[in-house]
Design a protein around this motif. Structure first.
Motif, PDB file in Angstrom:
ATOM      1  N   VAL A 119       0.838  -1.197   0.000  1.00  0.00           N
ATOM      2  CA  VAL A 119       0.000   0.000   0.000  1.00  0.00           C
ATOM      3  C   VAL A 119       0.872   1.246   0.000  1.00  0.00           C
ATOM      4  CG1 VAL A 119      -1.620   1.358   1.367  1.00  0.00           C
ATOM      5  CG2 VAL A 119      -2.013  -1.084   1.065  1.00  0.00           C
ATOM      6  N   THR A 120       1.935   1.232   0.805  1.00  0.00           N
ATOM      7  CA  THR A 120       2.836   2.378   0.872  1.00  0.00           C
ATOM      8  C   THR A 120       3.551   2.595  -0.458  1.00  0.00           C
ATOM      9  OG1 THR A 120       3.165   1.937   3.238  1.00  0.00           O
ATOM     10  CG2 THR A 120       4.747   3.399   2.154  1.00  0.00           C
ATOM     11  N   ALA A 121       4.023   1.509  -1.067  1.00  0.00           N
ATOM     12  CA  ALA A 121       4.712   1.614  -2.362  1.00  0.00           C
ATOM     13  C   ALA A 121       3.756   2.098  -3.448  1.00  0.00           C
ATOM     14  CB  ALA A 121       5.316   0.272  -2.746  1.00  0.00           C
ATOM     15  N   LYS A 122       2.518   1.628  -3.403  1.00  0.00           N
ATOM     16  CA  LYS A 122       1.516   2.039  -4.392  1.00  0.00           C
ATOM     17  C   LYS A 122       1.233   3.539  -4.273  1.00  0.00           C
ATOM     18  CE  LYS A 122      -3.203   0.803  -5.904  1.00  0.00           C
ATOM     19  NZ  LYS A 122      -3.910   2.065  -5.644  1.00  0.00           N
ATOM     20  N   TYR A 123       1.061   4.019  -3.076  1.00  0.00           N
ATOM     21  CA  TYR A 123       0.814   5.442  -2.849  1.00  0.00           C
ATOM     22  C   TYR A 123       2.004   6.271  -3.331  1.00  0.00           C
ATOM     23  CZ  TYR A 123      -0.164   9.752  -0.187  1.00  0.00           C
ATOM     24  OH  TYR A 123      -0.386  11.056   0.196  1.00  0.00           O
ATOM     25  N   ASP A 124       3.208   5.810  -3.038  1.00  0.00           N
ATOM     26  CA  ASP A 124       4.409   6.534  -3.451  1.00  0.00           C
ATOM     27  C   ASP A 124       4.510   6.589  -4.973  1.00  0.00           C
ATOM     28  OD1 ASP A 124       7.181   7.650  -2.555  1.00  0.00           O
ATOM     29  OD2 ASP A 124       7.675   6.176  -4.102  1.00  0.00           O
ATOM     30  N   TYR A 125       4.263   5.464  -5.635  1.00  0.00           N
ATOM     31  CA  TYR A 125       4.320   5.430  -7.098  1.00  0.00           C
ATOM     32  C   TYR A 125       3.271   6.355  -7.708  1.00  0.00           C
ATOM     33  CZ  TYR A 125       2.831   3.984 -11.714  1.00  0.00           C
ATOM     34  OH  TYR A 125       2.428   4.004 -13.020  1.00  0.00           O
ATOM     35  N   GLU A 126       2.058   6.320  -7.184  1.00  0.00           N
ATOM     36  CA  GLU A 126       0.995   7.141  -7.742  1.00  0.00           C
ATOM     37  C   GLU A 126       1.280   8.625  -7.555  1.00  0.00           C
ATOM     38  OE1 GLU A 126      -2.581   3.827  -7.292  1.00  0.00           O
ATOM     39  OE2 GLU A 126      -2.385   5.400  -5.789  1.00  0.00           O
ATOM     40  N   LEU A 127       1.851   8.992  -6.429  1.00  0.00           N
ATOM     41  CA  LEU A 127       2.224  10.390  -6.218  1.00  0.00           C
ATOM     42  C   LEU A 127       3.305  10.832  -7.201  1.00  0.00           C
ATOM     43  CD1 LEU A 127       2.329  10.640  -2.324  1.00  0.00           C
ATOM     44  CD2 LEU A 127       0.691  11.769  -3.845  1.00  0.00           C
ATOM     45  N   ARG A 128       4.260   9.947  -7.480  1.00  0.00           N
ATOM     46  CA  ARG A 128       5.340  10.304  -8.397  1.00  0.00           C
ATOM     47  C   ARG A 128       4.830  10.551  -9.814  1.00  0.00           C
ATOM     48  NH1 ARG A 128       8.663   6.165  -8.943  1.00  0.00           N
ATOM     49  NH2 ARG A 128       7.904   4.769  -7.324  1.00  0.00           N
ATOM     50  N   ALA A 129       3.631  10.058 -10.123  1.00  0.00           N
ATOM     51  CA  ALA A 129       3.058  10.302 -11.444  1.00  0.00           C
ATOM     52  C   ALA A 129       2.755  11.781 -11.667  1.00  0.00           C
ATOM     53  CB  ALA A 129       1.786   9.484 -11.619  1.00  0.00           C
ATOM     54  N   VAL A 130       2.532  12.528 -10.573  1.00  0.00           N
ATOM     55  CA  VAL A 130       2.207  13.947 -10.704  1.00  0.00           C
ATOM     56  C   VAL A 130       3.228  14.832  -9.995  1.00  0.00           C
ATOM     57  CG1 VAL A 130      -0.255  13.612 -11.072  1.00  0.00           C
ATOM     58  CG2 VAL A 130       0.612  13.730  -8.736  1.00  0.00           C
ATOM     59  N   ASP A 131       4.365  14.276  -9.661  1.00  0.00           N
ATOM     60  CA  ASP A 131       5.405  15.059  -8.996  1.00  0.00           C
ATOM     61  C   ASP A 131       6.112  15.946 -10.019  1.00  0.00           C
ATOM     62  OD1 ASP A 131       6.988  15.987  -6.964  1.00  0.00           O
ATOM     63  OD2 ASP A 131       8.356  14.261  -6.977  1.00  0.00           O
ATOM     64  N   GLY A 132       6.368  17.181  -9.628  1.00  0.00           N
ATOM     65  CA  GLY A 132       7.128  18.082 -10.496  1.00  0.00           C
ATOM     66  C   GLY A 132       6.342  18.690 -11.637  1.00  0.00           C
ATOM     67  N   ILE A 133       5.001  18.687 -11.572  1.00  0.00           N
ATOM     68  CA  ILE A 133       4.214  19.262 -12.674  1.00  0.00           C
ATOM     69  C   ILE A 133       3.511  20.550 -12.248  1.00  0.00           C
ATOM     70  CG2 ILE A 133       3.881  17.008 -13.740  1.00  0.00           C
ATOM     71  CD1 ILE A 133       1.007  17.025 -12.676  1.00  0.00           C
ATOM     72  N   GLY A 134       3.920  21.103 -11.105  1.00  0.00           N
ATOM     73  CA  GLY A 134       3.382  22.393 -10.687  1.00  0.00           C
ATOM     74  C   GLY A 134       2.341  22.352  -9.605  1.00  0.00           C
ATOM     75  N   LEU A 135       2.077  21.180  -9.032  1.00  0.00           N
ATOM     76  CA  LEU A 135       1.088  21.060  -7.969  1.00  0.00           C
ATOM     77  C   LEU A 135       1.770  21.116  -6.604  1.00  0.00           C
ATOM     78  CD1 LEU A 135      -1.104  18.123  -9.344  1.00  0.00           C
ATOM     79  CD2 LEU A 135      -1.480  20.580  -9.633  1.00  0.00           C
ATOM     80  N   THR A 136       1.029  21.583  -5.604  1.00  0.00           N
ATOM     81  CA  THR A 136       1.541  21.515  -4.243  1.00  0.00           C
ATOM     82  C   THR A 136       1.457  20.075  -3.757  1.00  0.00           C
ATOM     83  OG1 THR A 136      -0.607  21.861  -3.171  1.00  0.00           O
ATOM     84  CG2 THR A 136       0.630  23.840  -3.831  1.00  0.00           C
ATOM     85  N   ASP A 137       2.106  19.791  -2.640  1.00  0.00           N
ATOM     86  CA  ASP A 137       2.056  18.428  -2.096  1.00  0.00           C
ATOM     87  C   ASP A 137       0.625  18.016  -1.759  1.00  0.00           C
ATOM     88  OD1 ASP A 137       4.758  18.249  -2.381  1.00  0.00           O
ATOM     89  OD2 ASP A 137       5.241  18.394  -0.246  1.00  0.00           O
ATOM     90  N   VAL A 138      -0.149  18.938  -1.186  1.00  0.00           N
ATOM     91  CA  VAL A 138      -1.532  18.616  -0.837  1.00  0.00           C
ATOM     92  C   VAL A 138      -2.346  18.375  -2.098  1.00  0.00           C
ATOM     93  CG1 VAL A 138      -3.651  19.489   0.236  1.00  0.00           C
ATOM     94  CG2 VAL A 138      -1.435  19.851   1.351  1.00  0.00           C
ATOM     95  N   GLU A 139      -2.103  19.169  -3.133  1.00  0.00           N
ATOM     96  CA  GLU A 139      -2.821  18.964  -4.389  1.00  0.00           C
ATOM     97  C   GLU A 139      -2.443  17.639  -5.041  1.00  0.00           C
ATOM     98  OE1 GLU A 139      -3.515  23.597  -5.795  1.00  0.00           O
ATOM     99  OE2 GLU A 139      -1.670  22.545  -6.341  1.00  0.00           O
ATOM    100  N   MET A 140      -1.184  17.251  -4.918  1.00  0.00           N
ATOM    101  CA  MET A 140      -0.780  15.943  -5.440  1.00  0.00           C
ATOM    102  C   MET A 140      -1.583  14.834  -4.773  1.00  0.00           C
ATOM    103  SD  MET A 140       3.351  16.522  -5.602  1.00  0.00           S
ATOM    104  CE  MET A 140       3.705  14.753  -5.667  1.00  0.00           C
TER     105      MET A 140
END
Length: 261
Positions: free
Chosen positions: A137-158
């Motif tokens: 579950v932790t790895a899945k959440y981390d991978y899914e977050l990395r899909a939108v990392d660095g595209i201009g969203l805040t951490d909360v928006e990610m």
């Protein structure tokens, strides 16, 4: 529908099982049993019979052992359910890149979650507002977050974007599973149901009283072949959700100044 709650078991025991930090077997333990084997058998039971058919006794029968043998490895059903959840969440593919950027990555995440629910419909019977803090579950959440990392969203928006995508898939998958179960539970296909009810609908759906419903309902029924298509709802809805995220990102991207001749 039976509803279970994740995270209901003893937290210390659940975490020990999830992370396999203390799989100690007593002298009475069966040498051919393990947490992994018990969990896999439990998943097979739930896949076949839903959570209403899942019990320690039923899992033991599937493994051909006495029920008490399971308790050497798993404290009880709540902890077993937590490990089942974490195990199946480890099935989703997690490629690092996808052609098409963030949108393609989110689409892949949505399709992987969609397929997961269709393989394991019992997941929809689990209220998971309290997350299972396991490795998958932790790895899945981390991978899914990395899909939108660095595209201009805040951490909360990610986090909110991933919640939006997975929440959309969860709701649409519930409709797909319910539609599939309707045929098996009633013994009547959608086509048979419509054929039986069509004469009554023609009397009820008076275009003079309900002009918009009559027009749109007829168009949708002719196009989809039914009153509801889970596949269409998923495909249409996913693109609209992604469009909304695109608008959010575009609003964060500085636009080039207008040039005047």
């Amino acid at each position: 529908m039976t509803v279970e709650y994740s995270g209901k078991g003893d937290p210390a025991r659940s975490l020990a099982l999830l992370w396999r930090t203390s799989e100690r077997v007593s002298r009475k333990g069966k040498p051919d049993l393990s947490v992994d084997r018990i969990v896999r058998a439990a998943i097979e039971v739930a896949d076949a019979d839903g959570l209403q058919g899942l019990s320690m006794r039923r899992v033991a029968e599937k493994l051909g052992v006495g029920t008490m043998s399971l308790y050497t490895y798993v404290p009880g059903k709540p902890e077993l359910l937590d490990v089942m959840l974490d195990t199946v969440y480890g099935e989703t593919a997690r490629p690092q890149e996808a052609p098409g950027g963030w949108r393609a990555r989110l689409e892949l995440i949505a399709r992987e979650n969609w397929a997961l629910y269709l393989r394991h419909p019992w997941l929809l019977q689990v209220a998971a507002s309290r997350p299972v803090l396991g490795p998958n579950v932790t790895a899945k959440y981390d991978y899914e977050l990395r899909a939108v990392d660095g595209i201009g969203l805040t951490d909360v928006e990610m986090d909110s974007v991933i919640t939006l995508i997975t929440g959309f898939v969860h709701g649409t998958a519930r409709g797909a599973v319910e539609a599939a179960q309707a045929e098996s539970q009633t013994g009547m296909s959608d086509e048979q149901w419509w054929a039986a009810h069509a004469p009554f609908f023609s009397r009820i759906a008076d275009p003079s009283r309900f002009p918009t419903a009559a027009r749109v309902g007829q168009a949708a029924g002719e196009t989809l072949g039914a009153a509801y298509s889970a596949d269409h709802a998923f495909e249409f809805g996913l693109q609209r959700v992604l469009d909304g995220i695109q608008a959010l990102i575009d609003n964060r991207t500085p636009q080039p100044p207008e040039t005047h001749s």
